[in-house]
Design a protein around this motif. Structure first.
Motif, PDB file in Angstrom:
ATOM      1  N   SER A 473       0.808  -1.221   0.000  1.00 29.38           N
ATOM      2  CA  SER A 473       0.000   0.000   0.000  1.00 29.38           C
ATOM      3  C   SER A 473       0.840   1.269   0.000  1.00 29.38           C
ATOM      4  O   SER A 473       0.388   2.316  -0.474  1.00 29.38           O
ATOM      5  CB  SER A 473      -0.935  -0.004   1.218  1.00 29.38           C
ATOM      6  N   ASP A 474       2.070   1.223   0.520  1.00 26.09           N
ATOM      7  CA  ASP A 474       2.883   2.436   0.656  1.00 26.09           C
ATOM      8  C   ASP A 474       3.896   2.620  -0.467  1.00 26.09           C
ATOM      9  O   ASP A 474       4.675   3.579  -0.442  1.00 26.09           O
ATOM     10  CB  ASP A 474       3.628   2.410   1.997  1.00 26.09           C
ATOM     11  N   VAL A 475       3.934   1.746  -1.424  1.00 28.62           N
ATOM     12  CA  VAL A 475       4.890   1.861  -2.524  1.00 28.62           C
ATOM     13  C   VAL A 475       4.355   2.870  -3.545  1.00 28.62           C
ATOM     14  O   VAL A 475       3.165   2.866  -3.889  1.00 28.62           O
ATOM     15  CB  VAL A 475       5.129   0.489  -3.175  1.00 28.62           C
ATOM     16  N   ASP A 476       5.243   3.743  -4.067  1.00 33.74           N
ATOM     17  CA  ASP A 476       4.812   4.836  -4.949  1.00 33.74           C
ATOM     18  C   ASP A 476       5.396   4.689  -6.348  1.00 33.74           C
ATOM     19  O   ASP A 476       5.939   3.642  -6.723  1.00 33.74           O
ATOM     20  CB  ASP A 476       5.187   6.186  -4.331  1.00 33.74           C
ATOM     21  N   ASP A 477       5.313   5.783  -7.131  1.00 33.10           N
ATOM     22  CA  ASP A 477       5.708   5.755  -8.540  1.00 33.10           C
ATOM     23  C   ASP A 477       7.202   5.551  -8.752  1.00 33.10           C
ATOM     24  O   ASP A 477       7.625   5.195  -9.862  1.00 33.10           O
ATOM     25  CB  ASP A 477       5.290   7.068  -9.219  1.00 33.10           C
ATOM     26  N   ARG A 478       8.022   5.756  -7.767  1.00 29.26           N
ATOM     27  CA  ARG A 478       9.454   5.588  -7.948  1.00 29.26           C
ATOM     28  C   ARG A 478       9.819   4.153  -8.328  1.00 29.26           C
ATOM     29  O   ARG A 478      10.768   3.910  -9.085  1.00 29.26           O
ATOM     30  CB  ARG A 478      10.195   6.005  -6.674  1.00 29.26           C
ATOM     31  N   LEU A 479       9.064   3.196  -7.804  1.00 28.05           N
ATOM     32  CA  LEU A 479       9.313   1.802  -8.177  1.00 28.05           C
ATOM     33  C   LEU A 479       8.986   1.575  -9.650  1.00 28.05           C
ATOM     34  O   LEU A 479       9.712   0.868 -10.362  1.00 28.05           O
ATOM     35  CB  LEU A 479       8.497   0.864  -7.287  1.00 28.05           C
ATOM     36  N   LEU A 480       7.908   2.180 -10.152  1.00 21.92           N
ATOM     37  CA  LEU A 480       7.554   2.041 -11.559  1.00 21.92           C
ATOM     38  C   LEU A 480       8.643   2.629 -12.458  1.00 21.92           C
ATOM     39  O   LEU A 480       8.979   2.053 -13.504  1.00 21.92           O
ATOM     40  CB  LEU A 480       6.211   2.719 -11.828  1.00 21.92           C
ATOM     41  N   ASP A 481       9.175   3.754 -12.042  1.00 24.98           N
ATOM     42  CA  ASP A 481      10.254   4.359 -12.831  1.00 24.98           C
ATOM     43  C   ASP A 481      11.500   3.475 -12.833  1.00 24.98           C
ATOM     44  O   ASP A 481      12.182   3.347 -13.868  1.00 24.98           O
ATOM     45  CB  ASP A 481      10.587   5.740 -12.272  1.00 24.98           C
ATOM     46  N   ALA A 482      11.804   2.842 -11.672  1.00 22.38           N
ATOM     47  CA  ALA A 482      12.962   1.950 -11.609  1.00 22.38           C
ATOM     48  C   ALA A 482      12.759   0.725 -12.498  1.00 22.38           C
ATOM     49  O   ALA A 482      13.707   0.256 -13.162  1.00 22.38           O
ATOM     50  CB  ALA A 482      13.209   1.531 -10.165  1.00 22.38           C
ATOM     51  N   ILE A 483      11.537   0.192 -12.535  1.00 16.99           N
ATOM     52  CA  ILE A 483      11.249  -0.950 -13.415  1.00 16.99           C
ATOM     53  C   ILE A 483      11.419  -0.537 -14.876  1.00 16.99           C
ATOM     54  O   ILE A 483      11.971  -1.287 -15.702  1.00 16.99           O
ATOM     55  CB  ILE A 483       9.825  -1.484 -13.138  1.00 16.99           C
ATOM     56  N   HIS A 484      10.963   0.657 -15.219  1.00 18.32           N
ATOM     57  CA  HIS A 484      11.074   1.142 -16.594  1.00 18.32           C
ATOM     58  C   HIS A 484      12.539   1.252 -17.028  1.00 18.32           C
ATOM     59  O   HIS A 484      12.876   0.963 -18.191  1.00 18.32           O
ATOM     60  CB  HIS A 484      10.374   2.500 -16.705  1.00 18.32           C
ATOM     61  N   GLU A 485      13.384   1.635 -16.113  1.00 19.75           N
ATOM     62  CA  GLU A 485      14.786   1.870 -16.464  1.00 19.75           C
ATOM     63  C   GLU A 485      15.633   0.601 -16.439  1.00 19.75           C
ATOM     64  O   GLU A 485      16.609   0.508 -17.199  1.00 19.75           O
ATOM     65  CB  GLU A 485      15.389   2.894 -15.500  1.00 19.75           C
ATOM     66  N   ASN A 486      15.315  -0.369 -15.597  1.00 24.08           N
ATOM     67  CA  ASN A 486      16.221  -1.504 -15.378  1.00 24.08           C
ATOM     68  C   ASN A 486      15.725  -2.835 -15.928  1.00 24.08           C
ATOM     69  O   ASN A 486      16.546  -3.725 -16.194  1.00 24.08           O
ATOM     70  CB  ASN A 486      16.496  -1.663 -13.882  1.00 24.08           C
ATOM     71  N   CYS A 487      14.431  -3.035 -16.047  1.00 19.47           N
ATOM     72  CA  CYS A 487      13.891  -4.338 -16.451  1.00 19.47           C
ATOM     73  C   CYS A 487      13.632  -4.340 -17.956  1.00 19.47           C
ATOM     74  O   CYS A 487      12.916  -3.471 -18.478  1.00 19.47           O
ATOM     75  CB  CYS A 487      12.601  -4.636 -15.698  1.00 19.47           C
ATOM     76  N   ARG A 508       3.975   6.333 -17.625  1.00 19.82           N
ATOM     77  CA  ARG A 508       5.413   6.449 -17.865  1.00 19.82           C
ATOM     78  C   ARG A 508       6.092   5.077 -17.943  1.00 19.82           C
ATOM     79  O   ARG A 508       7.075   4.885 -18.662  1.00 19.82           O
ATOM     80  CB  ARG A 508       6.077   7.274 -16.757  1.00 19.82           C
ATOM     81  N   LEU A 509       5.576   4.115 -17.155  1.00 17.83           N
ATOM     82  CA  LEU A 509       6.168   2.773 -17.178  1.00 17.83           C
ATOM     83  C   LEU A 509       6.079   2.153 -18.561  1.00 17.83           C
ATOM     84  O   LEU A 509       7.052   1.564 -19.056  1.00 17.83           O
ATOM     85  CB  LEU A 509       5.467   1.887 -16.142  1.00 17.83           C
ATOM     86  N   PHE A 510       4.920   2.247 -19.211  1.00 18.79           N
ATOM     87  CA  PHE A 510       4.705   1.510 -20.454  1.00 18.79           C
ATOM     88  C   PHE A 510       5.077   2.301 -21.706  1.00 18.79           C
ATOM     89  O   PHE A 510       5.354   1.698 -22.744  1.00 18.79           O
ATOM     90  CB  PHE A 510       3.239   1.053 -20.534  1.00 18.79           C
ATOM     91  N   ARG A 511       5.080   3.601 -21.635  1.00 22.43           N
ATOM     92  CA  ARG A 511       5.393   4.385 -22.826  1.00 22.43           C
ATOM     93  C   ARG A 511       6.907   4.384 -23.071  1.00 22.43           C
ATOM     94  O   ARG A 511       7.676   4.803 -22.227  1.00 22.43           O
ATOM     95  CB  ARG A 511       4.880   5.807 -22.666  1.00 22.43           C
ATOM     96  N   GLY A 512       7.298   3.902 -24.180  1.00 23.16           N
ATOM     97  CA  GLY A 512       8.706   3.848 -24.534  1.00 23.16           C
ATOM     98  C   GLY A 512       9.510   2.824 -23.761  1.00 23.16           C
ATOM     99  O   GLY A 512      10.748   2.904 -23.729  1.00 23.16           O
ATOM    100  N   TRP A 513       8.874   1.853 -23.172  1.00 24.93           N
ATOM    101  CA  TRP A 513       9.582   0.827 -22.389  1.00 24.93           C
ATOM    102  C   TRP A 513      10.244  -0.166 -23.339  1.00 24.93           C
ATOM    103  O   TRP A 513       9.629  -0.681 -24.282  1.00 24.93           O
ATOM    104  CB  TRP A 513       8.582   0.124 -21.471  1.00 24.93           C
ATOM    105  N   LYS A 514      11.499  -0.464 -23.098  1.00 25.94           N
ATOM    106  CA  LYS A 514      12.267  -1.365 -23.953  1.00 25.94           C
ATOM    107  C   LYS A 514      11.965  -2.834 -23.662  1.00 25.94           C
ATOM    108  O   LYS A 514      12.505  -3.712 -24.358  1.00 25.94           O
ATOM    109  CB  LYS A 514      13.759  -1.103 -23.770  1.00 25.94           C
ATOM    110  N   GLU A 549      -4.568   2.524 -21.185  1.00 21.67           N
ATOM    111  CA  GLU A 549      -4.356   2.580 -22.620  1.00 21.67           C
ATOM    112  C   GLU A 549      -2.889   2.350 -22.967  1.00 21.67           C
ATOM    113  O   GLU A 549      -2.572   1.668 -23.962  1.00 21.67           O
ATOM    114  CB  GLU A 549      -4.835   3.923 -23.156  1.00 21.67           C
ATOM    115  N   ALA A 550      -1.969   2.902 -22.162  1.00 20.71           N
ATOM    116  CA  ALA A 550      -0.543   2.669 -22.414  1.00 20.71           C
ATOM    117  C   ALA A 550      -0.175   1.203 -22.221  1.00 20.71           C
ATOM    118  O   ALA A 550       0.644   0.638 -22.969  1.00 20.71           O
ATOM    119  CB  ALA A 550       0.286   3.557 -21.488  1.00 20.71           C
ATOM    120  N   LEU A 551      -0.778   0.550 -21.224  1.00 23.21           N
ATOM    121  CA  LEU A 551      -0.535  -0.874 -20.995  1.00 23.21           C
ATOM    122  C   LEU A 551      -0.944  -1.709 -22.198  1.00 23.21           C
ATOM    123  O   LEU A 551      -0.184  -2.553 -22.689  1.00 23.21           O
ATOM    124  CB  LEU A 551      -1.298  -1.321 -19.743  1.00 23.21           C
ATOM    125  N   MET A 552      -2.170  -1.483 -22.701  1.00 22.23           N
ATOM    126  CA  MET A 552      -2.651  -2.284 -23.824  1.00 22.23           C
ATOM    127  C   MET A 552      -1.902  -1.959 -25.112  1.00 22.23           C
ATOM    128  O   MET A 552      -1.717  -2.832 -25.962  1.00 22.23           O
ATOM    129  CB  MET A 552      -4.153  -2.067 -24.009  1.00 22.23           C
TER     130      MET A 552
END
Length: 652
Positions: A473-487, A508-514, A549-552
C-alpha cells in the motif's frame, strides 16, 4: 325310593330347571344381581324357567363384541339364505334366457320349483334393498362427519363420489383381517405391507412382488428414454469448476475420464505403474481436492526412480510419512508440500542428514519449523538450491534466514516468500545480493517502503523475468520508474493494492519501455481509497485511463492474462477505445474486470469481438452488465442476475 319331581302340569321338569333349582337352593351366592332366595321364590322361578327356558350365564369377550356389532347367529343364517336364494335366482334366469331348462315330468314339481323361485327372488331383492339401505345410511353419516367437510373444502368432487371414497377407505380391511386378492382371487391375511392393486383393492404377497418388478422395469425404461436434467449438485459442481478455472467447454477427453475414474476408485489401486509424470500429477491433484491423500495412498506415488514429489494436500500426513518420502525416493530433486502441518523440526533434521541434494523446495503451512532449523539446513544443503518457495510460515522464516541466502545459496534463481510476519525492509535489502535471481515474489504482513524494492530492481532487475509484490500500500511511482529503467526481459508483473501509485506513473512505465510485451499483468486494487469521497479522484491515484491505454498499447499483442480488478477509475470511454473495432488482441485468454463500475454490455461485447481467443471474462460487481450475447466457447462469469453465471455456447 324317592319319586321323580314333577311340575304342576304333571310332566317331569327338564334338566336345566333342576340344575337351576339346585344352584338357587344350595349356592351361598346369588347369580347375577339376585340374592339368596326363599323356597317359595325358588318354586316361582322354577315354574318360569320351565316355560321361558332363559338361563343366562357369564359371556365371553367374543360374544360381547359380536353383540355390540349387531352380529348374531340368526342374522348370519338369514344372510346366507339370501345369498343362496340370489344365486338360485340368477341360475334360473340364465337357464330361461338360454332355453336350456328341461320340462319336468311331474306338474307338482313344476309348481314347487316356481314357488321356490319366487321366494328366492324375493329374498334376493330384500337382501339388495337392505344392503342399499345400509350403504345410504353410512353415506349420510359420512356426510355429517368432520373428515368429509375437510375433504370437501380441499377437493372439487361431487358429494356422492367423495362420500363413496371415504366409505371405501373405511371399509378397507385392516391388518390382521382377511381379504381376497384383486388379481388372483385367493384369500389372504392383510398386513401393514399389503399393497394396492390396479383397481384399488388389495393383493397378496406373490402378486405384490410381481407388480413391484413390473413397476421397476417401467421406471428403468423411462429413465433410459427421458433426458435427465442436471441436478442442483451437478450445477454447483460446474460453477465451482468455473470459479477454480478448471472448467472446459465441451465434452471431456478420454484421458480426463480415465484419470477421474482412477481417482474415484483409488482404494482399489495397488500401483500406478509407469504412467507419465503429467498424468500422475493430475491424479495427485484430484486426490488432494477430495481429501483422499493419506498414508496409504501416498505409497502409490513413491517410486525409487522418481525425482519429483508433489503433495497438494498433506493435512492427513504425519511426520513419519514425510520421513518415508525421503527414504523411498533416493533420487529426489524437487519437493512440493502443501498444508504440510506435521513437517516438523525432526523431519527437517532427518532431511539434512540424508544424502539428498534438493534443488527445489516448496513448503506451505509448515508453522512448526523453527528458524534455527531453517538456518542449519540452508547452511548445510543450500549450495544445491535453485528454487525456494515458502508460504504461510508466519514467524519462523524472517530477516535472519533471508540474510543468510546470498552466502549459502549462490545458485538460487527463484525466491518466493508469501504471508510472512517477520520479513521487513532489512530482509528485502538482502535479496538484492542474490546475483542469479530471476523470479521474485513477495507478500509481507509488515508494511514496507519503496526504497528496498528499488534497490532490488536496480541490482538484479536486468535479469528478472517475473516480479510480483502483493499488498504494498505504501509503494509509490518511484518503483515504476525503476522498473522502466532496469527491467528489459520481464514477462510477468504484479503489483497489487497500491494506494500511492498514480495513473501518470503507470503511463510512464509503459510508454517507450524497452521491455518485451508482458504475458501476465496484475494491477488488482490499485486505486484511490477514500471512504468519504469514494468516486472522487482529483490526483488520479491508481490505474486510470492513461495507464490502461498505455498498458494495452505496449503489451496487447502478447498479453495472455490481465487483471484490473477493482480499478474503478478506468472510465467507460477508455474501455471503448482500447477494445474498439479496429484493434485485436489475439493472445488474451483471461480477463478480470470485476468491480470496474463503468463496464456495460457494449464494453463486454467489444471485448469479445477484439479478443478472438478469449476464454473467460469475470465481471463481478459490474452492475451495468445485464444482457450480453456470449459467443460460442466463451465463459462469462459474475453477471448480476438470478443465475449468477452464464455459459453460452449457441451464439456464433
Amino acid at each position: 325310593m324317592n319319586e321323580r319331581p314333577v311340575t304342576r302340569s304333571g310332566t317331569p321338569p327338564s334338566f336345566a330347571c333342576v340344575l337351576k333349582t339346585c344352584i338357587l337352593t344350595f349356592h351361598p351366592l346369588s347369580i347375577g344381581h339376585c340374592t339368596r332366595s326363599s323356597p317359595a321364590m325358588s318354586n316361582h322361578n322354577l315354574n318360569q324357567g320351565q316355560h321361558g327356558r332363559s338361563i343366562r350365564g357369564p359371556q365371553s369377550a367374543l360374544t360381547d363384541f359380536l353383540a355390540s356389532q349387531n352380529i348374531s347367529a340368526s342374522r348370519i343364517r338369514a344372510e346366507a339364505q339370501a345369498r343362496r336364494a340370489s344365486a338360485t335366482a340368477d341360475q334360473a334366469l340364465t337357464a330361461s334366457a338360454t332355453g336350456t331348462s328341461q320340462p319336468s315330468a311331474n306338474p307338482q314339481d313344476e309348481y314347487d320349483e316356481g314357488v321356490s323361485f319366487m321366494s328366492a327372488a324375493a329374498a334376493a331383492r330384500h337382501a339388495r334393498a337392505q344392503k342399499r339401505k345400509k350403504q345410504d345410511e353410512a353415506i349420510e353419516k359420512i356426510k355429517k362427519s368432520r373428515a368429509y367437510k375437510r375433504r370437501k373444502r380441499a377437493h372439487s368432487e361431487s358429494d356422492d363420489d367423495l362420500a363413496l371414497a371415504l366409505l371405501d377407505e373405511k371399509t378397507t380391511p385392516l391388518p390382521g383381517q382377511m381379504s381376497n386378492c384383486e388379481i388372483c382371487g385367493k384369500r389372504f391375511t392383510v398386513t401393514p405391507y399389503s399393497r394396492s392393486g390396479p383397481e384399488g383393492g388389495l393383493v397378496c404377497s406373490p402378486c405384490g412382488r410381481k407388480l413391484s418388478k413390473d413397476e421397476d422395469a417401467n421406471k428403468k425404461a423411462n429413465k433410459k428414454r427421458e433426458v435427465v436434467p442436471k441436478s442442483g449438485a451437478a450445477r454447483r459442481k460446474i460453477q465451482s469448476r468455473i470459479l477454480d478455472g478448471t472448467y472446459t467447454v465441451g465434452a471431456k477427453n478420454l484421458m480426463t475420464l480415465c484419470i477421474e475414474t482412477l481417482a474415484s476408485n483409488i482404494h482399489l489401486a495397488d500401483d500406478l505403474g509407469d504412467l507419465p509424470p503429467p498424468v500422475i500429477d493430475r491424479i495427485a491433484r484430484l486426490l488432494s481436492k477430495s481429501r483422499l491423500l493419506d498414508s496409504r495412498t501416498l505409497d502409490l506415488f513413491l517410486q525409487p526412480h522418481h525425482d519429483t514429489i508433489k503433495v497438494y494436500d498433506a493435512a492427513k500426513l504425519k511426520s513419519d510419512d514425510f520421513i518415508k518420502i525421503f527414504q523411498s525416493v533416493p533420487q529426489l530433486k524437487k519437493l512440493k508440500l502443501r498444508n504440510a502441518i506435521q513437517f516438523t523440526d525432526t523431519v527437517m533434521q532427518y532431511l539434512a542428514s540424508r544424502n539428498l541434494a534438493l534443488e527445489s523446495i516448496y513448503v506451505h503451512g509448515a508453522n512448526l519449523l523453527g528458524e534455527d532449523v531453517w538456518l542449519a539446513y540452508l547452511t548445510k544443503k543450500g549450495t544445491h538450491l535453485r528454487s525456494l518457495q515458502i508460504y504461510y510460515t508466519d514467524r519462523h522464516f524472517g530477516d535472519a534466514a533471508v540474510g543468510l541466502l546470498p552466502g549459502v545459496c549462490p545458485n538460487l534463481t527463484r525466491l518466493k516468500i508469501c504471508h510472512n510476519q517477520q520479513l521487513s525492509d532489512e530482509g528485502i535489502e538482502s535479496i538484492a545480493k542474490l546475483n542469479r535471481l530471476e523470479h521474485l515474489s513477495l507478500q509481507c504482513v509488515k508494511k514496507t517502503n519503496t526504497d528496498p524494492y528499488i534497490s532490488v530492481i536496480q541490482k538484479v532487475g536486468s535479469q528478472l523475468q517475473t516480479f510480483s509484490i502483493k499488498k504494498v500500500s505504501d509503494v509509490d511511482d518511484r518503483l515504476l520508474d525503476a522498473i522502466h529503467e532496469n527491467c528489459t526481459i520481464l514477462s510477468k508483473l504484479r503489483i497489487t493494492e497500491s494506494e500511492f501509485m498514480t495513473d501518470a506513473g503507470f503511463a510512464r512505465l509503459f510508454r517507450g519501455w524497452k521491455n518485451r510485451p508482458l504475458k501476465f499483468v496484475d494491477f488488482q486494487k490499485c486505486r484511490y481509497v477514500d471512504a468519504s469521497k469514494p468516486r472522487t479522484n482529483e490526483h488520479m491515484v491508481g490505474l486510470c485511463s492513461q495507464g490502461f491505454e498505455a498498458l494495452m498499447e505496449h503489451s496487447g499483442a502478447g498479453l495472455q492474462y490481465l487483471n484490473v480488478h477493482a480499478c474503478r477509475h478506468i472510465p467507460r470511454e477508455a474501455f471503448e477505445r482500447v477494445f474498439s473495432s479496429g484493434k485485436t488482441y489475439p493472445q488474451l485468454r483471461d480477463l478480470e474486470i470485476s468491480f470496474c463500475e463503468d463496464v456495460n454490455d457494449f464494453v463486454v461485447g467489444s471485448i469479445f469481438r477484439s479478443c478472438p481467443n478469449l476464454r473467460e471474462v469475470n465481471v463481478f460487481g459490474c452492475m451495468k452488465v445485464k444482457d450480453v450475447r456470449v459467443p460460442r466457447g466463451k465463459i462469462l462469469v459474475g453477471v448480476p442476475n438470478a443465475v449468477g453465471m452464464r455459459i453460452e455456447g449457441v451464439d456464433d
